[in-house]
Design a protein around this motif. Sequence first.
Motif, PDB file in Angstrom:
ATOM      1  N   ALA A 180      -2.984  44.230  45.787  1.00 56.86           N
ATOM      2  CA  ALA A 180      -2.704  44.120  47.212  1.00 56.86           C
ATOM      3  C   ALA A 180      -1.942  42.838  47.529  1.00 56.86           C
ATOM      4  N   ARG A 226       1.625  43.679  46.613  1.00 57.59           N
ATOM      5  CA  ARG A 226       2.224  44.690  47.473  1.00 57.59           C
ATOM      6  C   ARG A 226       2.426  44.204  48.899  1.00 57.59           C
ATOM      7  N   LEU A 227       1.474  43.456  49.415  1.00 56.81           N
ATOM      8  CA  LEU A 227       1.484  43.102  50.832  1.00 56.81           C
ATOM      9  C   LEU A 227       2.021  41.708  51.120  1.00 56.81           C
ATOM     10  N   TRP A 284       0.408  35.558  60.283  1.00 52.66           N
ATOM     11  CA  TRP A 284      -0.210  36.857  60.041  1.00 52.66           C
ATOM     12  C   TRP A 284      -0.433  37.089  58.551  1.00 52.66           C
ATOM     13  N   GLN A 285       0.446  36.519  57.716  1.00 58.55           N
ATOM     14  CA  GLN A 285       0.279  36.656  56.273  1.00 58.55           C
ATOM     15  C   GLN A 285      -0.892  35.811  55.774  1.00 58.55           C
ATOM     16  N   VAL A 325       5.631  46.342  54.632  1.00 55.93           N
ATOM     17  CA  VAL A 325       4.247  45.892  54.519  1.00 55.93           C
ATOM     18  C   VAL A 325       3.337  46.790  55.348  1.00 55.93           C
ATOM     19  N   ARG A 326       3.778  47.134  56.567  1.00 61.42           N
ATOM     20  CA  ARG A 326       2.985  48.003  57.425  1.00 61.42           C
ATOM     21  C   ARG A 326       2.689  49.329  56.737  1.00 61.42           C
ATOM     22  N   LEU A 342      -3.909  37.766  56.587  1.00 62.26           N
ATOM     23  CA  LEU A 342      -4.054  38.878  55.650  1.00 62.26           C
ATOM     24  C   LEU A 342      -4.564  38.380  54.303  1.00 62.26           C
ATOM     25  N   LEU A 377      -5.462  48.846  51.534  1.00 63.65           N
ATOM     26  CA  LEU A 377      -6.814  48.582  52.021  1.00 63.65           C
ATOM     27  C   LEU A 377      -7.723  49.791  51.841  1.00 63.65           C
ATOM     28  N   GLU A 430       2.475  49.799  53.584  1.00 67.43           N
ATOM     29  CA  GLU A 430       1.645  49.591  52.405  1.00 67.43           C
ATOM     30  C   GLU A 430       0.208  49.180  52.745  1.00 67.43           C
ATOM     31  N   VAL A 431      -0.012  48.650  53.956  1.00 67.50           N
ATOM     32  CA  VAL A 431      -1.331  48.125  54.306  1.00 67.50           C
ATOM     33  C   VAL A 431      -2.411  49.187  54.212  1.00 67.50           C
TER      34      VAL A 431
END
Length: 252
Positions: free
Chosen positions: A46, A49-50, A156-157, A15-16, A160, A23, A18-19
């Motif tokens: 997004a 993906r995230l 955190w999700q 995820v890191r 996001l 974005l 892909e962020v």
Amino acid sequence: MSHLDGSYAVNVSDVRDEVVPALSDLTASLIDHDDPDTVLRLVTAACTRLLGASATGVLLSDPRGGMSVVSASDERSRFVELLQTQADEGPCVDCIRDGVAVTTTDLAAEDRWPTFRPAALAAGYRAVHASPMRLDGQVLGGLNLLYLEPASLESWQQRLAQVLADLAVLGLSQETGPARVHRLTERTLTTLNDRVQLAHAVGLVAGTLDVGVDVARTRILDHAREAGRPVRDVARALTNGEIEPAAVAAAR
């Protein structure tokens, strides 16, 4: 995001990685003042993906009353979103009414939403997370994340997901000052009209090419991207005969 049975979990390092590109794509689209449909498609991508969402949908409060579906990643999720508007119940409806995120980690264990719950389960969805979309202190809509398995989002999700919902609002209303809410209302009506036009074009392409509606929708979107034209223009050209359905069959 983790499945309750432990069978799957999003890899945080993946995820890191892909962020930033996800974005970056979204912010570039906002800077370029792309049409709302383009921004919503990037938000959908997004979310997948995230946050590992199986599908996404966006509901907006309709200025004419009720709520309307303005974005859905596929026909199955569009059905679930429409169900919420027609039944006037569901996670996203509650999210918009109360102005807070609403999560159900396992629809099968829910006792809320007596009409929405069994229909969503029948469509294959087991978990839903809805984030409010706000503008100038008003809740104007909600971003739905749909999952095919029981799932819970970590804090955190959830944050996001709210960031993505906020970016979707920016895509729908790139305006400053007190006119923003009025402009968003106008854009909402335009987006709804564009959706109707696109639905007609999808049906035309699906029927002519003998393909499924999801395939037809993808080919129209791909054709618009390759041609550098707004989706609404391509949909209009298909329905008024300026573009033949065969022309989008070659889209890659």
